[in-house]
Write an enzyme that holds these catalytic residues in place. Structure first.
Site, PDB file in Angstrom:
ATOM      1  N   GLU A  35       7.306  -7.010   1.226  1.00 17.85           N
ATOM      2  CA  GLU A  35       5.939  -7.109   1.758  1.00 17.85           C
ATOM      3  C   GLU A  35       5.123  -8.105   1.745  1.00 17.85           C
ATOM      4  OE1 GLU A  35       4.968  -4.885   4.086  1.00 17.85           O
ATOM      5  OE2 GLU A  35       5.730  -2.990   4.041  1.00 17.85           O
ATOM      6  N   LYS A  59      -2.250  -1.632  -4.045  1.00 13.11           N
ATOM      7  CA  LYS A  59      -3.079  -0.425  -3.821  1.00 13.11           C
ATOM      8  C   LYS A  59      -2.077   0.652  -3.952  1.00 13.11           C
ATOM      9  CE  LYS A  59      -5.700   1.972  -0.526  1.00 13.11           C
ATOM     10  NZ  LYS A  59      -6.195   2.070   0.932  1.00 13.11           N
ATOM     11  N   ARG A  82       0.958   9.720   6.064  1.00 11.81           N
ATOM     12  CA  ARG A  82       1.059   8.488   6.374  1.00 11.81           C
ATOM     13  C   ARG A  82       2.317   7.812   5.724  1.00 11.81           C
ATOM     14  NH1 ARG A  82      -4.003   8.178   8.453  1.00 11.81           N
ATOM     15  NH2 ARG A  82      -5.884   8.193   7.222  1.00 11.81           N
ATOM     16  N   SER A 140      -9.932   5.642  -4.585  1.00  9.16           N
ATOM     17  CA  SER A 140     -11.020   6.739  -4.785  1.00  9.16           C
ATOM     18  C   SER A 140     -10.553   7.883  -5.803  1.00  9.16           C
ATOM     19  CB  SER A 140     -11.318   7.351  -3.388  1.00  9.16           C
ATOM     20  OG  SER A 140     -10.208   7.754  -2.776  1.00  9.16           O
ATOM     21  N   LYS A 180       0.757  -1.275   0.117  1.00  9.12           N
ATOM     22  CA  LYS A 180      -0.050  -0.009   0.182  1.00  9.12           C
ATOM     23  C   LYS A 180       0.891   1.125  -0.106  1.00  9.12           C
ATOM     24  CE  LYS A 180      -3.720   2.211   2.755  1.00  9.12           C
ATOM     25  NZ  LYS A 180      -4.537   2.058   3.695  1.00  9.12           N
ATOM     26  N   TYR A 203     -15.081   1.057  -7.021  1.00 10.61           N
ATOM     27  CA  TYR A 203     -16.580   1.728  -6.917  1.00 10.61           C
ATOM     28  C   TYR A 203     -17.169   1.713  -8.294  1.00 10.61           C
ATOM     29  CZ  TYR A 203     -13.717   3.468  -2.931  1.00 10.61           C
ATOM     30  OH  TYR A 203     -12.879   3.634  -1.741  1.00 10.61           O
TER      31      TYR A 203
HETATM   32  C1  PBG Z   1      -7.818   2.833   5.647  1.00  2.00           C
HETATM   33  C2  PBG Z   1      -8.102   2.798   4.244  1.00  2.00           C
HETATM   34  C3  PBG Z   1      -7.691   3.736   3.279  1.00  2.00           C
HETATM   35  C4  PBG Z   1      -8.170   3.516   2.048  1.00  2.00           C
HETATM   36  C5  PBG Z   1      -8.450   1.844   1.997  1.00  2.00           C
HETATM   37  N1  PBG Z   1      -8.412   1.723   3.670  1.00  2.00           N
HETATM   38  C6  PBG Z   1      -7.349   5.191   3.362  1.00  2.00           C
HETATM   39  C7  PBG Z   1      -5.906   5.420   3.722  1.00  2.00           C
HETATM   40  O1  PBG Z   1      -5.002   4.635   3.961  1.00  2.00           O
HETATM   41  O2  PBG Z   1      -5.587   6.636   4.228  1.00  2.00           O
HETATM   42  C8  PBG Z   1      -8.281   4.169   0.627  1.00  2.00           C
HETATM   43  C9  PBG Z   1      -9.263   3.635  -0.195  1.00  2.00           C
HETATM   44  C10 PBG Z   1      -9.656   4.637  -1.459  1.00  2.00           C
HETATM   45  O3  PBG Z   1      -8.982   5.563  -1.509  1.00  2.00           O
HETATM   46  O4  PBG Z   1     -10.441   4.281  -2.223  1.00  2.00           O
HETATM   47  N2  PBG Z   1      -6.452   3.118   6.001  1.00  2.00           N
END
Ligand code: PBG
Length: 327
Positions: free
Chosen positions: A234, A249, A218, A275, A196, A314
């Site tokens: 990972e 991701k 983050r 998203s 991620k 989505y």
């Molecule tokens: C929670 C999480 C996130 C997403 C999925 N699980 C947000 C983040 O890491 O800030 C993002 C999903 C998306 O952007 O559609 N940690």
């Protein structure tokens, strides 16, 4: 005139039928997993401003949405919760009566065959918006693990079919696996957000989930987008700790990473079209610049071509509908 031109790839592109015959990548509705945002209450279906076409749903309405996508051939949903209360350790994430736990039960009652996966993370439940517990401004890895495991256990007890940790703490797959096993849930699979990246494309989600960090970012726990080889590390660690499905991701901007992971291991591979990817497409569609159906299906088949087995998106309900029409 041009005798040297022997290879003519266009010979195999000349009709719709021959193109269809020779396709290598097929999308199926069952490849898609649909994210749902769950709020407390009853009868709520409220459009999410940052994610056109997506809704904040109360558990009963989530059950309706799940039934609708299942009828289109989508076999799984991924739940995110917006709790009533937040605190420094994200305790409400493990509330047996929380929105996610309630929605799991409502969905399984309405559509017993659907696979209900749950996102496991603290950022939606902490008042500071980070994915773990704080020690000053640092996110404390090991102190976070029991809280993640506790949240996962509460999802298991509510009847979830799969838990999906997205926090990026080291060792969380192992911590969740051992608590689940000791509580009798050795048959519950873990889909780990193994790879991620810390990027700019989660903004619309953080608005939708109310999970933006209140300070900093983050980058001390999610991965640096400029590093490629770390993805394999990972994935290896998560598989050694007991992950059943691994994930990359975001998806569309990280197709090279999806391919790397596909070639690195044989575990089922999920990719999350996040998203920001969805928002970019929808804005271009809204502006009349890209055709929604063709553009959406092209993004999804590219992700599948890169090597993903499952795509979290989505677009799932729309794409499933289009794919059915195409048959
Ligand atoms: C929670 C999480 C996130 C997403 C999925 N699980 C947000 C983040 O890491 O800030 C993002 C999903 C998306 O952007 O559609 N940690």
């Amino acid at each position: 005139m041009y005798p040297e031109l022997i290879a003519r790839p266009r010979r195999l592109r000349s009709s719709a039928s021959i193109r269809e015959m020779l396709r290598e990548v097929y999308l199926r509705p069952a490849d898609l997993m649909y994210p749902l945002f769950i709020v407390p209450g009853w009868g709520i279906k409220k459009p999410i401003p940052s994610l056109a076409g997506q809704f904040h749903l109360s558990p009963d309405m989530a059950a309706e949405a799940a039934a609708e996508v299942f009828a289109l051939g989508v076999k799984s949903v991924l739940l995110f919760g917006l709790p009533e209360k937040k605190d420094p350790v994200g305790a409400s994430g493990a509330d047996p009566e929380g929105p996610v736990q309630t929605a799991i039960q409502a969905i399984k009652k309405a559509v017993p065959e659907i696979v209900v996966a749950t996102d496991v993370c603290l950022c939606e439940y902490t008042d500071h918006g980070h994915c773990g517990l704080l020690n000053g401004h640092y996110v404390d890895n090991d102190a976070t693990l029991p809280h993640l495991a506790g949240q996962a256990l509460s999802h298991a007890r509510a009847g979830a079919d799969m838990v999906a940790p997205s926090d990026m703490m080291d060792g969380r797959v192992g911590a969740i696996r051992s608590l689940l096993d000791s509580e009798g849930f050795c048959r519950l699979p873990i889909m780990s957000y193994s790879v991620k990246y810390a990027g700019a494309f989660y903004g619309p989600f953080r608005d939708a989930a109310g999970s933006a960090p209140q300070f900093g970012d983050r980058r001390s726990y999610q991965m640096d987008p400029a590093r490629r080889r770390e993805a394999r590390l990972e994935v290896s660690l998560d598989l050694a700790e007991g992950a059943d499905i691994v994930m990359v991701k975001p998806a569309g901007l990280y197709l090279d990473i999806i391919r790397d992971v596909r070639e690195h291991c044989d575990a089922p591979l999920a990719a999350y079209q996040v998203s920001g990817e969805y928002a970019m497409l929808m804005c271009a569609v809204e502006a009349g610049l890209i055709s929604e159906r063709a553009g959406a299906l092209e993004t999804l088949s590219s992700i599948k071509r890169a090597g993903a087995d499952i795509i979290i998106t989505y677009l799932a309900p729309k794409a499933a509908q289009w794919l059915r029409e195409d048959f």
